[in-house]
Design a protein around this motif. Structure first.
Motif, PDB file in Angstrom:
ATOM      1  N   UNK A   1      19.813 -30.945  13.763  1.00  0.00           N
ATOM      2  CA  UNK A   1      19.801 -29.749  14.612  1.00  0.00           C
ATOM      3  C   UNK A   1      19.138 -30.090  15.948  1.00  0.00           C
ATOM      4  N   UNK A   2      19.812 -29.738  17.053  1.00  0.00           N
ATOM      5  CA  UNK A   2      19.265 -29.989  18.387  1.00  0.00           C
ATOM      6  C   UNK A   2      18.424 -28.781  18.835  1.00  0.00           C
ATOM      7  N   UNK A   3      17.402 -29.051  19.607  1.00  0.00           N
ATOM      8  CA  UNK A   3      16.524 -27.981  20.086  1.00  0.00           C
ATOM      9  C   UNK A   3      17.281 -26.958  20.930  1.00  0.00           C
ATOM     10  N   UNK A   4      18.205 -27.441  21.770  1.00  0.00           N
ATOM     11  CA  UNK A   4      18.930 -26.498  22.645  1.00  0.00           C
ATOM     12  C   UNK A   4      19.823 -25.541  21.865  1.00  0.00           C
ATOM     13  N   UNK A   5      20.123 -25.860  20.597  1.00  0.00           N
ATOM     14  CA  UNK A   5      20.875 -24.933  19.741  1.00  0.00           C
ATOM     15  C   UNK A   5      19.974 -23.858  19.137  1.00  0.00           C
ATOM     16  N   UNK A   6      18.695 -24.178  18.994  1.00  0.00           N
ATOM     17  CA  UNK A   6      17.729 -23.254  18.375  1.00  0.00           C
ATOM     18  C   UNK A   6      17.148 -22.278  19.397  1.00  0.00           C
TER      19      UNK A   6
ATOM     20  N   UNK B   1      12.065 -28.679  10.934  1.00  0.00           N
ATOM     21  CA  UNK B   1      11.150 -27.676  10.369  1.00  0.00           C
ATOM     22  C   UNK B   1      11.294 -26.348  11.114  1.00  0.00           C
ATOM     23  N   UNK B   2      11.450 -26.400  12.445  1.00  0.00           N
ATOM     24  CA  UNK B   2      11.689 -25.188  13.223  1.00  0.00           C
ATOM     25  C   UNK B   2      12.959 -24.496  12.753  1.00  0.00           C
TER      26      UNK B   2
ATOM     27  N   UNK C   1       9.423 -35.962  16.128  1.00  0.00           N
ATOM     28  CA  UNK C   1       9.980 -34.800  16.826  1.00  0.00           C
ATOM     29  C   UNK C   1      11.203 -34.273  16.080  1.00  0.00           C
ATOM     30  N   UNK C   2      12.040 -35.189  15.593  1.00  0.00           N
ATOM     31  CA  UNK C   2      13.214 -34.784  14.808  1.00  0.00           C
ATOM     32  C   UNK C   2      12.822 -33.987  13.572  1.00  0.00           C
TER      33      UNK C   2
END
Length: 202
Positions: A1-6, A196-197, A190-191
């Protein structure tokens, strides 16, 4: 999962957005405290003091931004006011541990030399990440016309990265090799944090 998707999911919900800002504030504060803990009481430099002060200010600034989302949210760094609290606290501490382990093994460093080298490498890896994370967050904020903004942090983090490179060049002729190792460790951690986020939002 990429951060910009979350991020769009987080920003769309005030409670989540406040906890996200609080989580970033926690991480900036943790970084500032780690810098202060690594200081030599006699030989601490202007750059190190400046860096610690600016990281503390980022923690305060992010905390202040919560008021633009909704007042009276996230008064402390207690777990219920954070996103993925265990991982958010684990991430920087584990980066520190893993980088120290690498420096002990590869460069046989101990004591104050180890603390200073770990400060250089850990901070470099974090600044590389900040240079990526904050612009992605700012873009997500701009996309929805949010009152929250992190542009001042973006400018200062760019300056920090330059300062870290200058210090690393003086530290070792092989600084790029060691810095890349720290970045590799940080990328893995970070991944795990982003996963976890993502899990905490599901």
């Amino acid at each position: 999962m990429e951060l910009n998707n979350i991020l769009p999911t987080i920003i769309a919900q005030p409670q989540l957005h406040a906890r996200w800002l609080n989580t970033l504030s926690l991480m900036e504060n943790t970084g500032a405290r780690k810098i202060s803990a690594s200081e030599d009481p006699v030989t601490v430099t202007y750059i190190i003091l400046k860096h610690a002060a600016e990281e503390h200010r980022h923690a305060f600034y992010l905390k202040k931004q919560i008021e633009k989302v909704q007042e009276d949210l996230c008064p402390t760094y207690a777990g219920e006011y954070l996103l993925a609290p265990a991982y958010s606290k684990y991430y920087l501490n584990q980066l520190d541990v893993d980088v120290c382990r690498y420096l002990k093994k590869e460069l046989k460093l101990t004591g104050s030399e180890l603390r200073f080298a770990a400060y250089l490498l850990v901070t470099y890896a974090i600044e590389v990440r900040a240079d990526e994370l904050y612009p992605v967050y700012q873009e997500a904020l701009d996309n929805v016309g949010s009152k929250v903004n992190v542009k001042s942090i973006i400018l200062e983090e760019e300056g920090h990265l330059e300062e870290m490179i200058n210090q690393l060049q003086k530290f070792s002729p092989e600084w790029e090799l060691h810095a890349q190792k720290a970045v590799d460790i940080e990328t893995r951690l970070f991944g795990q944090w982003v996963e976890a986020l993502s899990t905490s939002l599901a």
